[in-house]
Design an enzyme around this catalytic site. Structure first.
Site, PDB file in Angstrom:
ATOM      1  N   SER A  86       0.827  -1.197   0.000  1.00  0.00           N
ATOM      2  CA  SER A  86       0.000   0.000   0.000  1.00  0.00           C
ATOM      3  C   SER A  86       0.861   1.246   0.000  1.00  0.00           C
ATOM      4  O   SER A  86       1.898   1.309   0.638  1.00  0.00           O
ATOM      5  CB  SER A  86      -0.901  -0.001   1.230  1.00  0.00           C
ATOM      6  OG  SER A  86      -1.570   1.221   1.300  1.00  0.00           O
ATOM      7  N   ASP A  87       0.380   2.199  -0.746  1.00  0.00           N
ATOM      8  CA  ASP A  87       0.944   3.527  -0.692  1.00  0.00           C
ATOM      9  C   ASP A  87       0.516   4.134   0.635  1.00  0.00           C
ATOM     10  O   ASP A  87      -0.447   3.679   1.240  1.00  0.00           O
ATOM     11  CB  ASP A  87       0.352   4.316  -1.865  1.00  0.00           C
ATOM     12  CG  ASP A  87       1.111   5.584  -2.105  1.00  0.00           C
ATOM     13  OD1 ASP A  87       2.188   5.737  -1.503  1.00  0.00           O
ATOM     14  OD2 ASP A  87       0.618   6.403  -2.890  1.00  0.00           O
ATOM     15  N   LYS A  88       1.213   5.151   1.076  1.00  0.00           N
ATOM     16  CA  LYS A  88       0.800   5.739   2.336  1.00  0.00           C
ATOM     17  C   LYS A  88      -0.187   6.871   2.114  1.00  0.00           C
ATOM     18  O   LYS A  88      -1.339   6.813   2.551  1.00  0.00           O
ATOM     19  CB  LYS A  88       2.001   6.275   3.114  1.00  0.00           C
ATOM     20  CG  LYS A  88       1.619   6.943   4.426  1.00  0.00           C
ATOM     21  CD  LYS A  88       2.809   7.505   5.138  1.00  0.00           C
ATOM     22  CE  LYS A  88       3.277   8.822   4.541  1.00  0.00           C
ATOM     23  NZ  LYS A  88       2.432   9.960   4.874  1.00  0.00           N
ATOM     24  N   LEU A  98      -3.623   5.188   3.038  1.00  0.00           N
ATOM     25  CA  LEU A  98      -3.701   4.885   4.461  1.00  0.00           C
ATOM     26  C   LEU A  98      -4.032   6.140   5.250  1.00  0.00           C
ATOM     27  O   LEU A  98      -4.633   6.078   6.306  1.00  0.00           O
ATOM     28  CB  LEU A  98      -2.372   4.309   4.943  1.00  0.00           C
ATOM     29  CG  LEU A  98      -1.920   3.025   4.263  1.00  0.00           C
ATOM     30  CD1 LEU A  98      -0.555   2.622   4.779  1.00  0.00           C
ATOM     31  CD2 LEU A  98      -2.920   1.921   4.526  1.00  0.00           C
ATOM     32  N   VAL A 130       4.544   1.037   1.141  1.00  0.00           N
ATOM     33  CA  VAL A 130       5.577   1.535   0.227  1.00  0.00           C
ATOM     34  C   VAL A 130       5.298   3.015   0.021  1.00  0.00           C
ATOM     35  O   VAL A 130       4.233   3.385  -0.451  1.00  0.00           O
ATOM     36  CB  VAL A 130       5.521   0.807  -1.126  1.00  0.00           C
ATOM     37  CG1 VAL A 130       6.630   1.300  -2.025  1.00  0.00           C
ATOM     38  CG2 VAL A 130       5.631  -0.682  -0.942  1.00  0.00           C
TER      39      VAL A 130
END
Lengths: 318, 740
Positions: free
Chosen positions: B325-327, B331, B529
């Site tokens: 996952s991208d931050k 997220l 990531v």
């Protein structure tokens, strides 16, 4: 219930993995390996794997299953199939209870009637040489066998004389025994085999009998007797110069109908029409089509060459 | 620079020269990846995979019909009908999936519009607006806040220019762009703006240094499109299934072929048997069922704001083993928010939740009032107009992300900042810049004529923490009307009174920790990531549970035991934060080692290429392509972005590719041993019922077939004494099939 249940239970059991769960792993791995490394593996290794699969001494498994596992799965399938067979038998029993023994539930598929000829020897070609008795004797035998049931004596003994020209409808209870009308062999005159026991075959003038298929409750012709007509099919009309029809003008008398089924209508004999081919071109294949004519009779279905008509070939040699 | 690109830095290129370069280099646009023509796509749906088996079945049927038609005078039409039905099934399902895919890819295509449309260039001393496609190397380009950068360019002058490189690096934090050279790495240095990134604020002028596919973005795009697309698990499963079914069908067909030859049927009849059995074993419905199920799922997901581009991806989603996952934005809320405040020697927690349902703090303290005033006044951010009906935390603002966060925080807890500012009009300000790292914004307050000053001191830490200080200026020295000069500072900027600290973070989305937990419990590994700083990344990872409570990284262990990092056994640490520059030097074996040994991994400061490397590393772990949640550029097995966690999918057990096959032993034993037998008995029962009702009782049926098949037997007697024409029996047969 499922046969794989014990196995899956062992798989999901987590903490206490049963014997079966453990037994499964080498097999699935093996399967995977076999699939992936078919090329790189030697035949010896493959044979080894197969042997291990067939009988694994350590795990005491045969084909990946222990004795208990095999026992359970066989028991399951035994019970399963027994139940299935029981259910099937029960269904069949119930189904048979719903059927009437005298009349089938549906009769729409069997009518309108088809037609059949005698003599019948595996096909619709009647080919013989007049001079060679052995070529036509089988036909004559077939005719005699078929007409045995129509002997005048037999008919007089078993059946009654009916009023010609109208349907012989018998009321009463469905299960009551029905009377059958006499159809004496002698009605066929020169084709009866009484005067000429060779039915004209020895003279090159063969007789062919034609009968309409029996259908329960069917009243052919709707009051007018169904008649028979013959002609050359796809060929020279002059090949067939004359045909005599017996009895009468080649009609099925109404008094023989309707038919009530073989349980109640025990001695029923189908009425016949004899066709005496008195002048047919010799040494030639003559295709002949004989068809029924009458109301409700269908004889022109392209796909079905035996519905209401019949095609056969006459080939009379010297 | 000017010499190198033969350009006058004030007048720009001549039109003739620009046209020349344009011809030489081609237009400034990304070459689209080679697209498959529509008819090829359609044919792929029509003839790919399972359809081919059905086609073969259909062709065999037509062939059988052809043979029958040629050999017999009265061919049965059954084979023709079956062939037509098979062909229709394939065509209908093919059209269906093609339509579905075309519909989704149309939506996806609309997202691709990443190329800037217009650009402001200086040519022959004139500013002209041209189509961005016509920008050439050496052009002088001006960008301002809100523009998209038309090409890779070297900045020659700028005024407070900030760019958002998130489409390139995933880093959402706007970065300052200025003419100074700050780093060897072109991606890190401040004096280069990249094609298709956004200029957030300020203005800049630069020389175009590369265009089209030669830009950094272009290189990455071609990199991503060159990636081989792996097959999805369901595609592999269906292929496996087809192979199995084909095997079974051919085996059965051949054995019946041989048997019927042995039993004395003619070769023609035997061939028709062969074809019939092969066709009977082709599950016509499977393809349609799979398509319909996937489509329904896709529709359901679309209702939950989840666009499914490829039907097969729906199934793949369910067998996820790793989520990368991208931050930012995935997220986190992608919105700087004040998280903590420190004043009165105490830490106060601010509400960071999306819906403002969190805790509040004591607002009666006079220190808070002073802090709020500083934060509100010494702040250049404003709400964009026309948003009165939107909740404060969701409103758009103009200005720096940190200042916007402060603005929202104050607006939320103290009411309108605008009123506060109206009461205390701005007399001067020294805006924040990277050299003095503070901001002074005196405002005139009330009858006392006091001024408050603020210093913003950002720190390169997990959260930015500006310090707030103030100083009431004596009214006698600074009377009303005093001219403050921001350039030659004529007012005190030292010896201020320290009021407090506020810390800001980009808070995680409310649903994320729960979703991460659910993924974890379903056995899915969640990897973060991001292009962000490792400390920020780690803090967020801890916040959302990607690094769970109590798990330490190597650095944490080193700090706890007070020993150097090198002495810690890396095996002891379950969690791990990998820096992009470390990743650069790693071999793929080392990366595998990390992915294998650590359950909780955060990759920070990663470049897009490295994201690709990570995804490939993850795919190596499971042996087959799996799904991931990547940044916009990376193309793994499945790309997805979610708003709320799809709890149904999260609940599903991940698939074990070794044992969980579409067709396994258990399914086959069920299919053939149980359901198959039940179906067979059902079929037999139907057969017996219909024939019995038409006159053939079961007892008559045994051994009837020879007479039945004999075309010259036209007086086949049934149980009731009726006589049948053989073709009528065939009719009864078809009746059985229909009823069954």
């Amino acid at each position: 219930p499922s046969p794989a249940l014990p196995r899956s239970r062992a798989r999901s059991g987590g903490g206490e993995r049963g014997h079966e769960g453990e037994a499964e792993d080498p097999n699935s791995e093996e399967e995977e390996e076999t699939k992936q490394a078919m090329g790189s593996k030697t035949w010896r290794e493959l044979a080894g794997d197969l042997k291990l699969f067939l009988w694994n001494r350590e795990e005491r498994t045969c084909m990946g299953r222990t004795a208990t596992s095999w026992g359970l799965i066989l028991l399951f399938y035994f019970v399963f199939y027994t139940c299935l067979a029981g259910m099937f038998a029960f269904c069949m029993y119930v189904m048979l209870l719903t059927l009437s023994p005298y009349t089938p539930t549906y009769r729409d598929r069997v009518s309108p009637p088809g037609v059949m000829i005698r003599p019948y020897l595996h096909g619709f070609t009647i080919a013989f040489n007049v001079s060679k008795r052995s070529t036509w004797q089988p036909y004559v035998d077939s005719m005699h066998r078929f007409l045995a049931a129509y002997d005048d004596k037999v008919q007089e003994e078993k059946n009654i004389e009916c009023v010609a020209g109208r349907y012989f409808v018998q009321g009463g209870h469905e299960g009551e025994e029905k009377k059958a009308c006499r159809f004496k062999r002698s009605l066929l005159q020169s084709c009866s085999g009484l005067g000429d026991p060779t039915f004209g075959y020895s003279r090159g003038q063969p007789c062919v009998l034609l009968k309409m298929n029996r259908i329960i409750g069917y009243r052919p012709g709707a009051g007018v007797p169904v008649s028979v007509d013959c002609k050359v099919q796809k060929g020279n009309e002059s090949d067939l110069r004359s045909v005599d029809f017996y009895p009468g003008n080649g009609t099925f008398d109404l008094m023989y109908y309707p038919y009530y089924g073989k349980i109640t209508h025990v001695n029923y004999t189908s009425p016949l029409v004899a066709m005496h081919f008195t002048d047919v071109k010799r040494n030639n294949l003559v295709p002949i089509q004989c068809s029924l004519k009458g109301e409700g009779i269908i004889n022109d279905v392209n796909n079905d060459r035996f519905l209401g008509r019949i095609l056969f070939t006459l080939s009379i040699g010297k | 620079m000017g010499r190198k690109y033969q350009v006058d830095l004030s007048r720009g290129l001549t039109n003739a020269r620009a046209a020349e370069i344009l011809v030489q280099d081609g237009p400034n646009a990304l070459t689209p990846p080679p697209t498959t023509p529509e008819w090829v796509k359609f044919c792929r749906q029509l003839f790919g995979g399972f359809s081919i088996l059905l086609w073969i079945g259909a062709i065999l049927c037509f062939l059988a019909y052809g043979i029958q038609a040629a050999m017999e005078d009265e061919p049965a039409n059954d084979n023709l009908y079956l062939g037509v039905v098979l062909a229709a099934v394939v065509i209908v399902t093919g059209c269906f999936s093609y339509y579905q895919e075309a519909k989704s890819s149309k939506i996806m295509d609309s997202f691709k519009n990443m190329v800037p449309q217009q650009a402001l260039v200086i040519r022959e001393g004139e500013k002209i607006q041209i189509n961005a496609e016509n920008v050439v190397v050496g052009d002088l380009v001006e960008v301002k806040g809100g523009d998209r950068v038309p090409a890779d360019m070297r900045i020659i002058s700028s005024h407070g220019c900030k760019v958002d490189n998130s489409s390139l690096t995933g880093e959402s934090e706007p970065q300052t762009r200025s003419p100074e050279f700050t780093h060897e790495n072109p991606l890190e240095t401040r004096n280069i703006c990249f094609f298709s990134t956004n200029c957030v604020e300020g203005t800049a002028r630069g020389i175009v240094i590369s265009t089209g596919d030669r830009t950094v973005m272009g290189r990455i795009a071609s990199l991503a499109s060159g990636l081989e697309v792996g097959r999805t698990p369901i595609a592999m499963e269906i292929e496996h299934f087809i192979r199995l079914i084909t095997g079974v069908a051919v085996f059965l067909g051949l054995s019946f072929f041989i048997l019927s030859l042995i039993l004395g049927y003619t070769w023609l009849e035997a061939v028709i048997f062969l074809i019939g059995i092969i066709v009977a074993n082709v599950p016509e419905g499977l393809l349609a069922t799979v398509t319909v199920c996937l489509t329904l799922t896709a529709k359901r997901m679309a209702r939950k704001n989840c666009l499914v581009k490829n039907l097969e991806a729906v199934e793949t989603l369910g067998s996820t083993s790793t989520i990368c996952s991208d931050k930012t934005g995935t997220l986190t809320q992608n919105r700087m928010t004040v998280a903590h405040m420190w004043f009165d020697n105490q830490i106060h927690e601010a509400d960071t939740t999306e819906d403002q349902s969190g805790a509040t703090f004591d607002k009666r303290s006079p220190t808070w009032a002073a802090l709020a005033r500083i934060a509100g006044l010494c702040n250049r951010a404003v709400f964009k107009p026309g948003q009165e009906n939107i909740s404060i935390s969701k409103r758009d603002t103009a200005g720096d992300a940190s200042e916007s966060a402060l603005l929202k925080c104050i607006q939320l807890s103290c009411g309108s900042v605008k009123k506060m500012r109206d009461k205390n009009p701005k007399v001067t300000e020294i805006p924040f810049n990277s050299t003095n790292k503070y901001q002074v914004g005196p405002g005139r307050a009330g009858p006392r004529g006091a001024q408050s000053g603020t210093a913003l001191v950002p720190q390169p830490a997990a959260a930015r923490q500006p310090c707030f200080c103030h100083l009431y200026l004596p009214p006698d020295k600074f009377p009303r009307g005093f001219r403050f000069d921001a350039d030659e500072i004529n007012f005190p900027t030292t010896n201020l009174c320290f009021v407090g600290l506020m810390s800001m973070i980009d808070p995680p989305r409310a649903a994320v920790p729960d979703a991460v937990g659910k993924c974890r419990s379903a056995g899915i590994k969640v990897i973060m990531v991001t292009g962000d700083h490792p400390i920020t990344a780690k803090a967020i990872a801890k916040g959302v549970g990607i690094i769970s409570e109590g798990n330490e990284t190597v650095e944490d262990i080193a700090a706890r035991l007070n020993i150097p990092v090198s002495q810690v056994n890396p095996r002891e640490a379950k969690a791990c934060v990998v820096h992009g520059s470390d990743l650069k030097d790693m071999t793929s074996e080392q990366l595998d080692e990390i992915l294998k040994n650590h359950t909780e991994i955060v990759f920070a400061r990663t470049s897009p290429q490295q994201k690709l490397i990570i995804v490939e590393g993850c795919q190596r772990q499971v042996g087959a392509p799996r799904s991931h949640v990547p940044s916009a550029l990376v193309v793994p097995a499945i790309s997805l972005a979610y708003e709320a966690a799809e709890s149904d999918i999260m609940k599903r057990q991940p698939r074990n590719p070794k044992t969980d096959k579409l067709v396994n032993e258990r399914l086959i034993s069920m299919a053939y041993g149980q359901i198959g037998m039940i179906q067979a008995l059902g079929g037999f029962f139907t057969y017996f019922v219909i024939l019995a009702e038409n006159g053939f009782l079961p007892s008559t049926l045994v051994g009837i077939r020879l007479a039945w098949d004999d075309r010259s037997t036209n007086d086949l007697e049934d149980s009731y004494g009726q006589e049948w024409v053989s073709t009528l029996c065939t009719l009864a047969w078809s009746h059985v099939m229909v009823a069954h």
